[in-house]
Design a protein around this motif. Structure first.
Motif, PDB file in Angstrom:
ATOM      1  N   ASP A  10      35.141  -8.455   8.210  1.00  0.00           N
ATOM      2  CA  ASP A  10      33.177  -8.160   8.339  1.00  0.00           C
ATOM      3  C   ASP A  10      32.788  -7.552   8.964  1.00  0.00           C
ATOM      4  N   VAL A  11      32.111  -6.790   8.864  1.00  0.00           N
ATOM      5  CA  VAL A  11      31.644  -5.353   9.479  1.00  0.00           C
ATOM      6  C   VAL A  11      30.783  -6.016  10.585  1.00  0.00           C
ATOM      7  N   SER A  12      30.285  -6.767  10.778  1.00  0.00           N
ATOM      8  CA  SER A  12      29.605  -7.229  11.933  1.00  0.00           C
ATOM      9  C   SER A  12      30.549  -7.056  13.566  1.00  0.00           C
ATOM     10  N   SER A  13      31.265  -8.260  12.610  1.00  0.00           N
ATOM     11  CA  SER A  13      32.398  -8.496  14.342  1.00  0.00           C
ATOM     12  C   SER A  13      33.851  -7.630  14.430  1.00  0.00           C
ATOM     13  N   ASN A  14      34.274  -7.320  12.853  1.00  0.00           N
ATOM     14  CA  ASN A  14      35.454  -6.109  13.510  1.00  0.00           C
ATOM     15  C   ASN A  14      35.112  -4.906  12.862  1.00  0.00           C
ATOM     16  N   PRO A  15      34.516  -3.779  13.250  1.00  0.00           N
ATOM     17  CA  PRO A  15      34.500  -2.942  12.105  1.00  0.00           C
ATOM     18  C   PRO A  15      35.425  -1.450  12.513  1.00  0.00           C
ATOM     19  N   GLU A  16      36.748  -1.927  13.478  1.00  0.00           N
ATOM     20  CA  GLU A  16      37.483  -1.066  13.394  1.00  0.00           C
ATOM     21  C   GLU A  16      38.523  -1.257  12.922  1.00  0.00           C
ATOM     22  N   SER A  17      38.683  -2.554  12.286  1.00  0.00           N
ATOM     23  CA  SER A  17      40.017  -3.009  11.331  1.00  0.00           C
ATOM     24  C   SER A  17      39.334  -2.389  10.410  1.00  0.00           C
ATOM     25  N   ILE A  18      38.182  -1.868   9.572  1.00  0.00           N
ATOM     26  CA  ILE A  18      37.787  -1.897   8.933  1.00  0.00           C
ATOM     27  C   ILE A  18      38.026  -0.352   8.684  1.00  0.00           C
ATOM     28  N   LYS A  19      38.012  -0.089   9.563  1.00  0.00           N
ATOM     29  CA  LYS A  19      38.071   1.789   9.935  1.00  0.00           C
ATOM     30  C   LYS A  19      39.770   2.083   9.559  1.00  0.00           C
ATOM     31  N   LYS A  20      40.608   1.333   9.544  1.00  0.00           N
ATOM     32  CA  LYS A  20      41.751   1.214   9.518  1.00  0.00           C
ATOM     33  C   LYS A  20      42.238   2.199   7.848  1.00  0.00           C
ATOM     34  N   ASN A  21      41.364   1.298   7.352  1.00  0.00           N
ATOM     35  CA  ASN A  21      41.538   0.376   5.535  1.00  0.00           C
ATOM     36  C   ASN A  21      40.090   1.890   5.360  1.00  0.00           C
ATOM     37  N   ILE A  22      39.314   2.359   5.396  1.00  0.00           N
ATOM     38  CA  ILE A  22      38.749   3.460   4.675  1.00  0.00           C
ATOM     39  C   ILE A  22      38.842   4.646   4.749  1.00  0.00           C
ATOM     40  N   GLY A  23      38.239   6.045   3.755  1.00  0.00           N
ATOM     41  CA  GLY A  23      37.937   6.963   3.905  1.00  0.00           C
ATOM     42  C   GLY A  23      36.848   7.552   3.774  1.00  0.00           C
ATOM     43  N   TYR A  24      36.068   8.224   4.113  1.00  0.00           N
ATOM     44  CA  TYR A  24      35.140   8.882   4.723  1.00  0.00           C
ATOM     45  C   TYR A  24      34.471  10.024   4.323  1.00  0.00           C
ATOM     46  N   MET A  25      33.456  10.476   4.158  1.00  0.00           N
ATOM     47  CA  MET A  25      33.266  11.554   3.285  1.00  0.00           C
ATOM     48  C   MET A  25      31.780  12.083   3.388  1.00  0.00           C
ATOM     49  N   SER A  26      31.208  12.453   4.712  1.00  0.00           N
ATOM     50  CA  SER A  26      29.923  12.329   4.338  1.00  0.00           C
ATOM     51  C   SER A  26      29.258  13.598   4.257  1.00  0.00           C
ATOM     52  N   GLN A  27      27.517  13.945   4.117  1.00  0.00           N
ATOM     53  CA  GLN A  27      26.876  14.596   3.560  1.00  0.00           C
ATOM     54  C   GLN A  27      27.165  15.815   3.996  1.00  0.00           C
ATOM     55  N   LYS A  28      27.087  15.535   4.952  1.00  0.00           N
ATOM     56  CA  LYS A  28      27.626  17.227   6.106  1.00  0.00           C
ATOM     57  C   LYS A  28      28.628  17.361   6.143  1.00  0.00           C
ATOM     58  N   PHE A  29      29.449  18.049   6.011  1.00  0.00           N
ATOM     59  CA  PHE A  29      30.529  19.222   5.700  1.00  0.00           C
ATOM     60  C   PHE A  29      30.972  18.496   7.659  1.00  0.00           C
ATOM     61  N   SER A  30      32.221  17.269   7.347  1.00  0.00           N
ATOM     62  CA  SER A  30      32.314  17.460   8.191  1.00  0.00           C
ATOM     63  C   SER A  30      34.544  17.727   8.654  1.00  0.00           C
ATOM     64  N   LEU A  31      34.920  18.663   8.238  1.00  0.00           N
ATOM     65  CA  LEU A  31      35.853  19.711   9.321  1.00  0.00           C
ATOM     66  C   LEU A  31      35.419  19.906   9.827  1.00  0.00           C
ATOM     67  N   TYR A  32      36.958  20.617  10.489  1.00  0.00           N
ATOM     68  CA  TYR A  32      36.261  21.585  12.059  1.00  0.00           C
ATOM     69  C   TYR A  32      36.694  23.224  11.467  1.00  0.00           C
ATOM     70  N   GLU A  33      35.372  23.703  11.243  1.00  0.00           N
ATOM     71  CA  GLU A  33      35.880  25.067  10.451  1.00  0.00           C
ATOM     72  C   GLU A  33      36.554  25.549  11.329  1.00  0.00           C
ATOM     73  N   ASP A  34      36.690  25.528  12.648  1.00  0.00           N
ATOM     74  CA  ASP A  34      37.214  26.840  13.251  1.00  0.00           C
ATOM     75  C   ASP A  34      38.704  26.547  13.695  1.00  0.00           C
ATOM     76  N   LEU A  35      39.322  25.056  12.597  1.00  0.00           N
ATOM     77  CA  LEU A  35      40.515  24.903  12.738  1.00  0.00           C
ATOM     78  C   LEU A  35      41.055  25.447  10.717  1.00  0.00           C
ATOM     79  N   THR A  36      42.211  26.070  11.057  1.00  0.00           N
ATOM     80  CA  THR A  36      43.629  26.460   9.546  1.00  0.00           C
ATOM     81  C   THR A  36      43.335  24.583   8.289  1.00  0.00           C
ATOM     82  N   VAL A  37      43.124  25.198   7.553  1.00  0.00           N
ATOM     83  CA  VAL A  37      43.198  24.320   6.578  1.00  0.00           C
ATOM     84  C   VAL A  37      44.802  23.237   6.675  1.00  0.00           C
ATOM     85  N   MET A  38      45.658  23.585   6.441  1.00  0.00           N
ATOM     86  CA  MET A  38      46.667  23.017   7.661  1.00  0.00           C
ATOM     87  C   MET A  38      46.588  22.447   9.114  1.00  0.00           C
ATOM     88  N   GLU A  39      45.638  22.819   9.869  1.00  0.00           N
ATOM     89  CA  GLU A  39      45.792  22.143  11.120  1.00  0.00           C
ATOM     90  C   GLU A  39      44.617  21.048  10.843  1.00  0.00           C
TER      91      GLU A  39
END
Lengths: 372, 253
Positions: free
Chosen positions: B74-103
């Motif tokens: 349930d999204v209201s009561s158990n958001p942290e369990s959802i987070k283990k099971n989903i991947g998310y890619m936002s419209q804002k680029f969200s990798l760390y630009e100052d880390l390398t690909v591998m990092e």
């Protein structure tokens, strides 16, 4: 715990790749510690004095010589009337006017006393006060001298004279650097701690990476620890750098155990980092975080007893200083560095700062939201 | 528990899901069910409420009312369990630009709790698949946008989530890279991953198994692209979208 390891790895990598942070950590403390103690100084030098001598006698010449000999007063002008002297003050050329009336010598010899007139330019209050006080001391000395010259017989003074000799403990030579450097170190540590943490987190907000973190199962306190630990380490590094600069440049060796300073800093830093976290929680942009930190910093510094004595603040202001963590560290720094205080002397301060750390961090963790 | 089992046939369910910001109702009673392995296109004009709806499903935003489950939680009561099971890619680029690909790969794999052995295997596979072997020690900030987006998507998949949310993943990306991107989406779908995609490109909408179109916070249409075209007697999804979006009364942002 495993996620904490990855968070720390990431933070340290980012810190060492960020030239702005490195500059702030290495260069700022050194420059500030070298420059600030030299200029943040209450010693009054180069007070410009204007003398109006209506007497032109031996005694008046002797008085002028005595006033200007000390190095504090610079004879800026020497004129025959008050009007001209005042003009000098109005043009900010002179700070003090000493007027020696006509018949000064005559009156002195005849009546054993003679009036002098001092006018002080009080635009710069501190300078005027100290200058006038110092001039008074010189005049008193001069007075004493003449009297001892005159009263040759009887050899024993009929009037008992009391002379007060001050003995300054813990800072024998009343050196301002010895007083300022430990305090400035505290301010540096506070700035590095709160600014860097706040800016670091708000930057993640701006870039959007924090949203990516919030959508992972990462635990809130792991994320926050991952932010706090690197800056805690950096803070202790800055402290070490500061102590080294103090030793090499000013020859300041703490009288007390240096371990006590580290112990206090180790507890003080989490409090300050917690404050940085709070600032980052309520700021959306780095600008907001910067302005808020700056505002807090001004209050911390001005109300922390670095430049002005807390004892001479009004009662309400003294109460405010109880809630300023900087106050406690400056006090402890000065106690340990100058006086050689022991653990027992600072344990009260330690307790208070530990409380600050607990309250600020709890507040920060509670107010940090993974979802809106 | 029984409820969770009931919902396992669906990767995502939403029933009258609503989010209000004060007087403004950003998402107004939306309902849908998304099957496992489905590519679900979530369309709508700017300001229609897509991102808000998606943020609620990801556990980033608390619903004002209504229910929704993601991966059975349930999204209201158990958001942290959802987070283990989903991947998310936002419209804002969200990798760390100052880390390398591998990092970046190591960091995200690490915080999802992958073992060192898994991280090593997965990252080697990922780099090879994306032809980024030679760039693995380059800072992410120095990569072209298309590569970044593909990397970002691959990292969102690294912990093998059941569901992946993609918020305008191909914005600003060239047509060739977009095509490659959609091939990656199809591959993920074939492995059983459910994909929830928002997009403004109507050709991409045609690639989805089913699409919904949001207008003013509500779902105005929902079905397969073929069904919708038939229903609105349109030749393309573009026409369907224009037909519906013009009914909007809310100002776009």
């Amino acid at each position: 715990m495993r996620s904490l390891k990855f968070l720390l790895q990431k933070e340290f990598r980012q810190i060492f790749r960020n030239p702005a942070i490195l500059r702030m950590i290495f260069i700022m403390p050194v420059i500030q510690l070298i420059v600030l103690p030299l200029v943040a100084n209450y010693e009054i030098r180069n007070v410009n004095i204007h003398v109006i001598d209506h007497d032109h006698s031996m005694y008046s010449r002797e008085l002028i010589r005595k006033v200007t000999a000390g190095g504090v007063f610079q004879l800026q002008g020497y004129s025959a009337n008050y009007k001209q002297a005042l003009l000098d003050v109005e043009h900010d050329k002179s700070d003090l006017i000493l007027e020696i009336p006509q018949g000064f010598e005559k009156q002195l010899v005849r009546e054993s006393e003679a009036p002098l007139f001092i006018a002080v330019n009080a635009i710069n209050g501190a300078r005027a006060n100290l200058g006038a006080a110092y001039l008074n001391t010189i005049l008193r000395d001069y007075n004493q001298e003449i009297r001892t010259q005159w009263i040759q017989f009887p050899k024993f003074d009929e009037i008992p004279r009391v002379e007060v000799i001050s003995n300054y403990w813990y800072n024998t030579h009343q050196s301002y650097t010895l007083f300022m450097v430990p305090g400035i170190m505290v301010v540096l540590l506070t700035m590095v701690g709160s600014f860097l943490t706040a800016l670091n987190i708000v930057k993640e907000k701006e870039v959007g990476t924090i949203e990516q973190i919030n959508v992972t199962p990462i635990r809130k306190h792991h994320f926050i620890l991952g932010k706090l630990i690197p800056f805690w380490v950096l803070g202790l590094f800055v402290l070490t750098l500061g102590l080294l600069v103090g030793r090499v440049i000013y020859g300041i060796v703490p009288m007390g155990n240096i371990g006590l300073i580290y112990l206090f800093a180790a507890i003080y830093l989490p409090a300050i980092l917690g404050l940085g976290l709070l600032v980052s929680n309520i700021s959306q942009t780095q600008q907001q975080a910067m302005l808020l930190s700056f505002f807090l910093m001004m209050i911390f510094i001005l109300m922390g007893g670095l430049y002005t004595s807390i004892d001479s603040m009004p009662q309400w202001a003294q109460v405010v200083t109880w809630f300023n963590p900087v106050t406690y560290f400056i006090e402890v720094m000065r106690m340990v560095v100058l006086k050689g205080s022991s653990f027992n002397d600072i344990k009260g301060h330690l307790g208070v700062i530990a409380l600050f750390a607990v309250v600020l961090n709890t507040w920060a963790v509670v107010s940090y939201r993974k979802r809106s | 528990m029984q409820k969770a089992e009931e919902n396992t046939q669906y990767a995502i369910t939403a029933k009258n899901l609503t989010k209000a910001f004060g007087e403004f109702i950003a998402v107004d009673h939306i309902s849908f069910n998304i099957k496992q392995g489905e590519i679900f296109g979530f369309l709508g004009a700017n300001g229609a409420g897509k991102t808000t709806a998606m943020r609620m499903l990801c556990g980033l935003s608390k619903p004002t009312s209504g229910e929704a489950t993601v991966a059975g939680f349930d999204v209201s009561s158990n958001p942290e369990s959802i987070k283990k099971n989903i991947g998310y890619m936002s419209q804002k680029f969200s990798l760390y630009e100052d880390l390398t690909v591998m990092e970046n790969i190591r960091f995200y794999a690490g915080i999802y709790g992958l073992s060192d052995k898994d991280i090593k295997e997965k990252s080697a596979h990922l780099l090879q698949h994306l032809h980024l072997d030679h760039e693995k020690n380059k800072l992410v900030g120095s990569l072209p946008l298309g590569w970044k987006q593909k990397l970002s998507f691959s990292i969102a998949l690294i912990h093998e989530p059941k569901i992946v949310f993609l918020d305008e993943p191909t914005g600003g990306v060239d047509p060739l890279t977009r095509r490659e991107f959609w091939e990656m989406i199809y591959e993920a779908s074939q492995r059983g991953t459910t994909l929830f995609v928002t997009t403004h490109y109507m050709d991409e909408a045609e690639y989805c198994h089913r699409v919904s179109i949001m207008v003013d916070g509500s779902i105005a249409a929902l079905g397969t692209p073929a069904e919708l075209k038939k229903q609105y007697e349109a030749e393309s999804m573009n026409d369907v979208f224009l037909h519906l979006a013009r009914q909007a009364t809310r100002q776009a942002d």
